[in-house]
Design a protein around this motif. Structure first.
Motif, PDB file in Angstrom:
ATOM      1  N   GLY A 164       4.162  -3.440 -11.040  1.00 53.74           N
ATOM      2  CA  GLY A 164       5.411  -3.931 -10.475  1.00 53.74           C
ATOM      3  C   GLY A 164       5.521  -3.757  -8.977  1.00 53.74           C
ATOM      4  O   GLY A 164       6.553  -4.095  -8.387  1.00 53.74           O
ATOM      5  N   VAL A 165       4.479  -3.259  -8.342  1.00 52.84           N
ATOM      6  CA  VAL A 165       4.518  -3.041  -6.898  1.00 52.84           C
ATOM      7  C   VAL A 165       4.549  -4.362  -6.141  1.00 52.84           C
ATOM      8  O   VAL A 165       5.266  -4.520  -5.147  1.00 52.84           O
ATOM      9  CB  VAL A 165       3.308  -2.188  -6.464  1.00 52.84           C
ATOM     10  CG1 VAL A 165       3.141  -2.204  -4.951  1.00 52.84           C
ATOM     11  CG2 VAL A 165       3.474  -0.755  -6.954  1.00 52.84           C
ATOM     12  N   ARG A 197       0.837  -1.201   0.000  1.00 51.69           N
ATOM     13  CA  ARG A 197       0.000   0.000   0.000  1.00 51.69           C
ATOM     14  C   ARG A 197       0.874   1.255   0.000  1.00 51.69           C
ATOM     15  O   ARG A 197       0.577   2.231  -0.706  1.00 51.69           O
ATOM     16  CB  ARG A 197      -0.912  -0.025   1.227  1.00 51.69           C
ATOM     17  CG  ARG A 197      -1.552   1.304   1.609  1.00 51.69           C
ATOM     18  CD  ARG A 197      -2.527   1.769   0.571  1.00 51.69           C
ATOM     19  NE  ARG A 197      -3.118   3.031   0.929  1.00 51.69           N
ATOM     20  CZ  ARG A 197      -2.552   4.220   0.718  1.00 51.69           C
ATOM     21  NH1 ARG A 197      -1.367   4.298   0.125  1.00 51.69           N
ATOM     22  NH2 ARG A 197      -3.176   5.343   1.055  1.00 51.69           N
ATOM     23  N   ALA A 198       1.965   1.227   0.757  1.00 51.22           N
ATOM     24  CA  ALA A 198       2.876   2.373   0.802  1.00 51.22           C
ATOM     25  C   ALA A 198       3.563   2.583  -0.549  1.00 51.22           C
ATOM     26  O   ALA A 198       3.763   3.728  -0.984  1.00 51.22           O
ATOM     27  CB  ALA A 198       3.912   2.167   1.899  1.00 51.22           C
ATOM     28  N   GLU A 199       3.909   1.500  -1.239  1.00 51.64           N
ATOM     29  CA  GLU A 199       4.543   1.627  -2.541  1.00 51.64           C
ATOM     30  C   GLU A 199       3.562   2.183  -3.583  1.00 51.64           C
ATOM     31  O   GLU A 199       3.955   2.932  -4.486  1.00 51.64           O
ATOM     32  CB  GLU A 199       5.078   0.270  -2.996  1.00 51.64           C
ATOM     33  CG  GLU A 199       6.237  -0.239  -2.137  1.00 51.64           C
ATOM     34  CD  GLU A 199       6.811  -1.538  -2.661  1.00 51.64           C
ATOM     35  OE1 GLU A 199       6.542  -1.862  -3.835  1.00 51.64           O
ATOM     36  OE2 GLU A 199       7.529  -2.226  -1.911  1.00 51.64           O
ATOM     37  N   ILE A 232      -7.764   4.794 -11.866  1.00 52.16           N
ATOM     38  CA  ILE A 232      -7.159   3.462 -11.764  1.00 52.16           C
ATOM     39  C   ILE A 232      -7.580   2.860 -10.424  1.00 52.16           C
ATOM     40  O   ILE A 232      -7.357   3.467  -9.371  1.00 52.16           O
ATOM     41  CB  ILE A 232      -5.628   3.518 -11.840  1.00 52.16           C
ATOM     42  CG1 ILE A 232      -5.168   4.251 -13.097  1.00 52.16           C
ATOM     43  CG2 ILE A 232      -5.043   2.109 -11.817  1.00 52.16           C
ATOM     44  CD1 ILE A 232      -3.654   4.454 -13.169  1.00 52.16           C
ATOM     45  N   THR A 233      -8.184   1.683 -10.457  1.00 57.23           N
ATOM     46  CA  THR A 233      -8.581   0.973  -9.246  1.00 57.23           C
ATOM     47  C   THR A 233      -7.556  -0.114  -8.943  1.00 57.23           C
ATOM     48  O   THR A 233      -7.306  -0.988  -9.781  1.00 57.23           O
ATOM     49  CB  THR A 233      -9.977   0.350  -9.409  1.00 57.23           C
ATOM     50  OG1 THR A 233     -10.916   1.386  -9.725  1.00 57.23           O
ATOM     51  CG2 THR A 233     -10.413  -0.339  -8.126  1.00 57.23           C
ATOM     52  N   VAL A 234      -6.966  -0.054  -7.750  1.00 57.21           N
ATOM     53  CA  VAL A 234      -5.928  -1.009  -7.343  1.00 57.21           C
ATOM     54  C   VAL A 234      -6.451  -1.833  -6.173  1.00 57.21           C
ATOM     55  O   VAL A 234      -6.896  -1.277  -5.160  1.00 57.21           O
ATOM     56  CB  VAL A 234      -4.629  -0.287  -6.940  1.00 57.21           C
ATOM     57  CG1 VAL A 234      -3.574  -1.303  -6.512  1.00 57.21           C
ATOM     58  CG2 VAL A 234      -4.115   0.555  -8.096  1.00 57.21           C
ATOM     59  N   SER A 235      -6.395  -3.154  -6.303  1.00 58.24           N
ATOM     60  CA  SER A 235      -6.813  -4.071  -5.238  1.00 58.24           C
ATOM     61  C   SER A 235      -5.595  -4.881  -4.797  1.00 58.24           C
ATOM     62  O   SER A 235      -4.910  -5.477  -5.634  1.00 58.24           O
ATOM     63  CB  SER A 235      -7.926  -5.009  -5.717  1.00 58.24           C
ATOM     64  OG  SER A 235      -9.050  -4.271  -6.156  1.00 58.24           O
ATOM     65  N   ARG A 274       4.579  10.077  -7.461  1.00 57.72           N
ATOM     66  CA  ARG A 274       5.536  10.238  -8.550  1.00 57.72           C
ATOM     67  C   ARG A 274       4.871  10.808  -9.797  1.00 57.72           C
ATOM     68  O   ARG A 274       5.480  11.592 -10.540  1.00 57.72           O
ATOM     69  CB  ARG A 274       6.168   8.887  -8.878  1.00 57.72           C
ATOM     70  CG  ARG A 274       7.306   8.943  -9.899  1.00 57.72           C
ATOM     71  CD  ARG A 274       7.707   7.538 -10.294  1.00 57.72           C
ATOM     72  NE  ARG A 274       7.828   6.677  -9.119  1.00 57.72           N
ATOM     73  CZ  ARG A 274       7.775   5.356  -9.185  1.00 57.72           C
ATOM     74  NH1 ARG A 274       7.561   4.755 -10.350  1.00 57.72           N
ATOM     75  NH2 ARG A 274       7.895   4.628  -8.090  1.00 57.72           N
ATOM     76  N   TYR A 275       3.610  10.434 -10.027  1.00 59.66           N
ATOM     77  CA  TYR A 275       2.908  10.886 -11.234  1.00 59.66           C
ATOM     78  C   TYR A 275       1.899  11.998 -10.947  1.00 59.66           C
ATOM     79  O   TYR A 275       0.966  12.221 -11.736  1.00 59.66           O
ATOM     80  CB  TYR A 275       2.208   9.698 -11.899  1.00 59.66           C
ATOM     81  CG  TYR A 275       3.186   8.679 -12.434  1.00 59.66           C
ATOM     82  CD1 TYR A 275       3.940   8.935 -13.569  1.00 59.66           C
ATOM     83  CD2 TYR A 275       3.377   7.465 -11.781  1.00 59.66           C
ATOM     84  CE1 TYR A 275       4.851   8.009 -14.054  1.00 59.66           C
ATOM     85  CE2 TYR A 275       4.285   6.530 -12.250  1.00 59.66           C
ATOM     86  CZ  TYR A 275       5.019   6.809 -13.387  1.00 59.66           C
ATOM     87  OH  TYR A 275       5.927   5.882 -13.863  1.00 59.66           O
TER      88      TYR A 275
END
Length: 306
Positions: free
Chosen positions: A148-149, A98-100, A229-232, A107-108
């Motif tokens: 890549g996280v 989650r931190a990454e 962007i949805t990240v799970s 960054r973006y």
């Protein structure tokens, strides 16, 4: 005809044209309003050339009052795209992953618009779902970095070209604003109560239509400027990475299958034995005394008959 009579007649003609324009609906309300408003300057709707497209009609209505014509060339025609992405990850330490993800967002030049994170009984982060907003120009780079996280489970992206829709709404907003300005001029010149009430009703309707168009314009601007962007992120199950790749055939596969069958059979036999054992114990306790008594009765000599 006196100037006041001429002005009242022009106002009535304009109101009649505005009333007919209202029946055309919100989609072409802007151009109808401009054409009706031009009649107040001494023109007639019948004098308007037959426009083959929306841009031709807009050009005619703008030229009537000396304004710069509103055409597709006079507005921003850059390609507008709405991009969305979904990234599913799995990690042993969900909190670290989650931190990454947050580092990628920073960054973006993006932001976390929504987050839903859950913990286990020990208070450790077990899962996390984040909705990210990043600039559309850096959408592809952000998705690639997010994959890549941690261990990637699935990733997908979609893009919708809305250039035509954005252009259409922008033109309608500009036309509607000019239409309102012209109706306001009619309102300033009106003298009778009847004319004032009729013009104010048309003005209120045009202002409501403009507010609706401006909301659509703001929504499209936000969706095209920032991509979603949805990240799970889910926790890796214990021993999941140590599992070998499944083979359809081979000695190890047969050995594993045989061992599993042996274990299953042993468990089934133990289960049956455990179920039968209580009944066997009760039968033994009751059966032994009965069997001993029966043997004693059989050994007793028979009494001779007299």
């Amino acid at each position: 005809m006196t100037p006041r009579t001429r002005l009242a007649a022009a106002s009535l003609v304009a109101l009649a044209a505005l009333g007919s324009a209202c029946s055309t609906g919100a989609s072409d309300g802007g151009s109808s309003a401009d054409t009706s408003a031009d009649t107040s300057a001494g023109g007639s709707v019948a004098d308007a050339p037959a426009a083959e497209s929306r841009q031709d009609a807009l050009a005619f209505s703008d030229e009537a009052d000396g304004a710069v014509p509103i055409t597709a060339a006079s507005v921003d025609t850059d390609r507008k795209v709405i991009s969305t992405g979904n990234v599913a990850l799995r990690a042993e330490d969900v909190g670290e992953a989650r931190a990454e993800v947050q580092e990628v967002v920073d960054r973006y030049d993006g932001e976390v618009a929504e987050e839903n994170t859950g913990t286990d009984d020990d208070g450790d982060v077990a899962r996390s779902r984040l909705v990210l907003r990043v600039p559309t120009a850096r959408f592809d780079e952000a998705v690639e970095s997010l994959t890549g996280v941690a261990d990637l489970v699935d990733a997908s992206t979609t893009s919708e070209d809305v250039t035509t829709k954005v252009l259409d709404v922008d033109i309608r907003v500009r036309v509607q604003r000019r239409s309102i300005r012209r109706i306001e001029l009619l309102l300033d010149r009106a003298e009778s109560i009847r004319d004032i009430v009729a013009i104010e009703a048309q003005l209120s309707r045009r202002q409501a239509d403009l507010a609706s168009l401006e909301k659509q314009q703001d929504h499209l601007a936000d969706q095209t400027a920032q991509s979603t962007i949805t990240v799970s992120i889910a926790r890796t199950r214990e021993g999941q990475e140590a599992e070998p790749e499944a083979d359809d055939a081979g000695f190890l596969t047969g050995l594993a299958s045989g061992w599993d069958g042996l274990v299953t059979t042993a468990v089934a036999a133990a289960t049956v034995l455990g179920a039968v054992l209580p009944f066997a114990a009760v039968a033994l306790l009751l059966g032994l005394p009965a069997w001993a008594l029966l043997r004693r009765l059989r050994r007793r000599p028979a009494v001779p008959a007299e």
